[in-house]
Design a protein around this motif. Structure first.
Motif, mmCIF file in Angstrom:
data_model
loop_
_atom_site.group_PDB
_atom_site.id
_atom_site.type_symbol
_atom_site.label_atom_id
_atom_site.label_comp_id
_atom_site.label_asym_id
_atom_site.label_seq_id
_atom_site.Cartn_x
_atom_site.Cartn_y
_atom_site.Cartn_z
ATOM 1 N N GLN A 41 47.832 62.909 75.150
ATOM 2 C CA GLN A 41 46.559 63.173 74.475
ATOM 3 C C GLN A 41 46.425 64.637 74.085
ATOM 4 N N ILE A 42 47.542 65.354 73.990
ATOM 5 C CA ILE A 42 47.478 66.699 73.424
ATOM 6 C C ILE A 42 46.923 66.570 72.001
ATOM 7 N N PRO A 43 45.947 67.406 71.607
ATOM 8 C CA PRO A 43 45.445 67.290 70.224
ATOM 9 C C PRO A 43 46.590 67.489 69.218
ATOM 10 N N PRO A 44 46.619 66.692 68.151
ATOM 11 C CA PRO A 44 47.774 66.698 67.243
ATOM 12 C C PRO A 44 48.217 68.100 66.833
ATOM 13 N N GLN A 45 49.478 68.401 67.114
ATOM 14 C CA GLN A 45 50.152 69.606 66.626
ATOM 15 C C GLN A 45 49.520 70.902 67.118
ATOM 16 N N ASP A 46 48.819 70.842 68.236
ATOM 17 C CA ASP A 46 48.093 72.014 68.734
ATOM 18 C C ASP A 46 48.961 72.778 69.743
ATOM 19 N N ILE A 66 63.102 67.429 84.730
ATOM 20 C CA ILE A 66 63.299 67.627 83.283
ATOM 21 C C ILE A 66 61.986 67.285 82.581
ATOM 22 N N HIS A 67 61.448 68.238 81.832
ATOM 23 C CA HIS A 67 60.182 68.030 81.130
ATOM 24 C C HIS A 67 60.448 67.945 79.628
ATOM 25 N N VAL A 68 60.099 66.820 79.033
ATOM 26 C CA VAL A 68 60.255 66.653 77.588
ATOM 27 C C VAL A 68 58.891 66.859 76.939
ATOM 28 N N ILE A 69 58.824 67.801 76.002
ATOM 29 C CA ILE A 69 57.560 68.122 75.350
ATOM 30 C C ILE A 69 57.711 67.908 73.850
ATOM 31 N N VAL A 70 56.858 67.048 73.308
ATOM 32 C CA VAL A 70 56.931 66.782 71.869
ATOM 33 C C VAL A 70 55.581 67.041 71.222
ATOM 34 N N VAL A 71 55.343 68.290 70.927
ATOM 35 C CA VAL A 71 54.224 68.697 70.078
ATOM 36 C C VAL A 71 54.917 69.535 69.022
ATOM 37 N N ASP A 72 55.067 69.000 67.835
ATOM 38 C CA ASP A 72 56.143 69.459 66.958
ATOM 39 C C ASP A 72 55.730 69.483 65.494
ATOM 40 N N LEU A 92 62.768 70.496 77.617
ATOM 41 C CA LEU A 92 63.307 70.206 76.290
ATOM 42 C C LEU A 92 62.118 70.259 75.354
ATOM 43 N N VAL A 93 62.174 71.152 74.351
ATOM 44 C CA VAL A 93 60.931 71.511 73.678
ATOM 45 C C VAL A 93 61.222 72.083 72.293
ATOM 46 N N PRO A 94 60.397 71.779 71.303
ATOM 47 C CA PRO A 94 60.587 72.424 69.994
ATOM 48 C C PRO A 94 60.341 73.937 70.105
ATOM 49 N N ASP A 95 61.021 74.689 69.272
ATOM 50 C CA ASP A 95 60.903 76.147 69.300
ATOM 51 C C ASP A 95 59.648 76.581 68.543
ATOM 52 N N ASN A 96 58.494 76.352 69.161
ATOM 53 C CA ASN A 96 57.235 76.763 68.520
ATOM 54 C C ASN A 96 56.383 77.615 69.458
ATOM 55 N N GLY A 97 56.927 77.996 70.581
ATOM 56 C CA GLY A 97 56.212 78.905 71.473
ATOM 57 C C GLY A 97 55.350 78.239 72.518
ATOM 58 N N CYS A 98 55.247 76.898 72.486
ATOM 59 C CA CYS A 98 54.295 76.243 73.385
ATOM 60 C C CYS A 98 54.643 76.440 74.861
ATOM 61 N N TRP A 99 55.861 76.854 75.153
ATOM 62 C CA TRP A 99 56.294 77.008 76.555
ATOM 63 C C TRP A 99 56.283 78.468 77.006
ATOM 64 N N THR A 100 56.087 79.425 76.102
ATOM 65 C CA THR A 100 56.402 80.817 76.457
ATOM 66 C C THR A 100 55.364 81.475 77.371
ATOM 67 N N GLU A 101 54.195 80.857 77.543
ATOM 68 C CA GLU A 101 53.256 81.371 78.546
ATOM 69 C C GLU A 101 53.843 81.274 79.956
ATOM 70 N N LEU A 102 54.825 80.384 80.129
ATOM 71 C CA LEU A 102 55.451 80.233 81.449
ATOM 72 C C LEU A 102 56.259 81.465 81.833
ATOM 73 N N ILE A 103 56.666 82.248 80.838
ATOM 74 C CA ILE A 103 57.491 83.428 81.129
ATOM 75 C C ILE A 103 56.716 84.448 81.948
ATOM 76 N N ARG A 104 55.395 84.515 81.686
ATOM 77 C CA ARG A 104 54.576 85.584 82.246
ATOM 78 C C ARG A 104 54.678 85.725 83.761
ATOM 79 N N ASN A 105 54.699 84.590 84.458
ATOM 80 C CA ASN A 105 54.715 84.658 85.916
ATOM 81 C C ASN A 105 56.071 84.323 86.527
#
Lengths: 274, 274, 274
Positions: A41-46, A66-72, A92-105
């Motif tokens: 239920q992630i809002p479309p393409q958000d 293994i986490h598969v993320i498809v917001v693409d 496993l994730v599209p290269d759109n930045g949705c995961w990069t907040e994880l880098i912070r900590n």
């Protein structure tokens, strides 16, 4: 021997057959995979919403999942698909930045690969559904023990997404709503630690929030309150009510913390833990 | 030894206790069953929607999975409940045709049983919830290794549902919208292969779709485009938008492909792969 | 050896990261736990709805399952969190009464503990998310074999919630709508056994329901009907339609069964099986 765990996070909704098709593809490759829905239920393409979601959810998992993320939103373009190892998690994730907040900590930098080996993909690869045709089968093969080095090539650059940072000004700290949850609670980008900086007032739009509590139920039903969210951020809520509707507020609505003159503390917003 | 996998597809929604009750009934019979949700958001009693959903989802699964489908407008009537073996999959499903699109691409005919053995049912059987009282317990017993011949008797006739076929006419091919996904993408019953038939224009209602792309993001955000869907059909979409809302279109909205005179190719719509 | 099963029932919705965080916390403690979603679509903070949901769902499960329920309007207050053993099931649940309808049909009284051992909690415990910080980790440890006596102390008192009881009057039985399902079917607190009490008319608001059926499809599409629900209660429905919208009815809407004078049977509403 523990069967491998694969989680799924998408913006597909649950009425469409897309999630089911991904599950079938994974299980066709590894019938032992244990599948776990995080959200469809992630809002479309958000991408920003996904970033908040993953930052709150992924660090709670044990290593090796293994986490598969498809917001693409870029499906079918030249955007890369990535395999990311960070804090013991595998994404496993599209290269759109949705995961990069994880880098912070994360204590160590991520190890990032760009998926490059079509022999692990479902053929023919459609131009609109890489979740089913690339990410799902790659997850299946990884769960069978295929080494990451087999599926892609090291990447040193990727799209970064960053939550808007609060800004200090003469009055205090200016921020915005980052996330609205199911209850209509407004989670801001102001760190909860900012609450401890002396006498304070909190404003959203033209409204001042006068009541500071530790938990929703401290106030009478219907009271507009501020508290520290379960993610450690300043949150605006209505006990037994819906703050988003009450204030007509949403993601991006400005909020401001005002300190008593003259000494505004110097916060480090970079330390805020989303 | 792999624990058996049972999937669930219903129109119950997730707020009702009906899905949970089915899960409990299955696990009470076989605590080792691995349960997997495909969707509980099928629109209420919508057999055509279910047919599209199952045709897109079921063939991705490995052989041996048991699929329980409860979209059952005829519950409590004399309609049969079926056990279907097709392409290595096993379905437990009301006899309303929602599964028969799967026959189209199957190499061999289905083997169909009509459930007839109340000793594998939950007693008393309610008149309104055969999902909990018949299909769930039968799935549980099948997953324990009970032979299909124990639970029912061979059926040679069953209700067929067929997606509306596109019709050829003087101008080209006339079809309709089959499915609207979560993003508002309109998936039609026109085969994607029809796109290759010479110069073409695509119409929906009074609107002509001028832009043909391979993937959504090829066009600027907000552009109305046509493409081949991940199921191989002609699809109408808006990049970063919602075509269903933009065009006020839904299931059944007419669409038309026009070929340049004079030579309309002879398509075989029967080969369309949903 | 069977991996332990933990179910999740919340009012978090599926768009928020809260459910995913609970799953991660449980799996971090016991990677072998099998997680099963019952619902995350309980209406926010609706204890009565949860009571109906649990009464319909929990008794279908096999013994030994751990059920985590997070519908918790009192989070952060002094309300207790409980471990309940009832009918072989184990519940982890806020002390708000949402589980106490299960007592009604249980052969033996529940064994109730109040969670009291912070060493099994996630630290620091937030004031707003005890699902993630207390209930999830306790479920994880219980699933590893930690004894209930390790996690809490016996409780002899708890909040009770009771579905509103039908009342007998000169005309018959007055009740109300208890639950509205996804289809718009209205499930009342009138026991289905009341239907057998002589000639009867059923009223909801100013409308009389004239048609009594055994299953929805007995009547023509669009017909307003009364039947016995799959939970054994009087239910009002529209075949192929939505009774809640048609009658503008919802939870709490009054319903009445009228008996033919002069002899109203003496029903025992306490025996109604929700």
């Amino acid at each position: 021997m523990l069967d491998p765990l694969i989680t799924l996070t998408t913006d597909f909704g649950e009425a469409s057959p897309y999630v089911a098709a991904m599950k079938g593809v994974i299980l066709s490759i590894n019938p032992r995979a244990r599948l776990l829905d995080l959200s469809h239920q992630i809002p479309p393409q958000d991408v920003g919403y996904t970033a908040f979601f993953l930052a709150a959810a992924i660090p709670t998992f044990p290593p090796g999942v293994i986490h598969v993320i498809v917001v693409d939103p870029g499906v079918g373009t030249e955007r890369a698909l990535l395999h990311v190892e960070i804090q013991g998690q595998r994404l496993l994730v599209p290269d759109n930045g949705c995961w990069t907040e994880l880098i912070r900590n994360a204590p160590t930098p991520p190890r990032v690969l760009r998926l490059s080996q079509p022999r692990y993909w479902r053929q023919p690869v459609s131009a609109t559904f890489h979740g089913r045709d690339i990410l799902a089968p790659v997850a299946g093969y990884l769960s069978l023990g295929v080494a990451p080095s087999e599926i892609g090539i090291p990447a040193t650059d990727w799209v970064r997404w960053q939550a808007p940072c609060p800004r200090e000004n003469a009055q205090g700290l200016a921020g915005e709503v980052l996330f609205v949850d199911t209850f209509g609670n407004l989670i801001t980008n102001l760190p909860g630690t900012a609450f401890s900086g002396g006498a304070i007032s909190l404003h959203i739009g033209t409204q001042e929030i006068n009541r500071r509590v530790n938990s929703y139920a401290e106030a009478e039903p219907g009271t507009l309150v501020a508290l520290v969210s379960s993610q450690g951020m300043v949150e605006i809520a209505v006990n037994h009510g819906n703050a988003a509707r009450r204030l007509n507020a949403g993601v991006g609505t400005p909020v401001a913390l005002r300190y008593q003159a003259p000494s505004a503390p110097h916060l480090d917003p970079g330390r805020a833990q989303v």
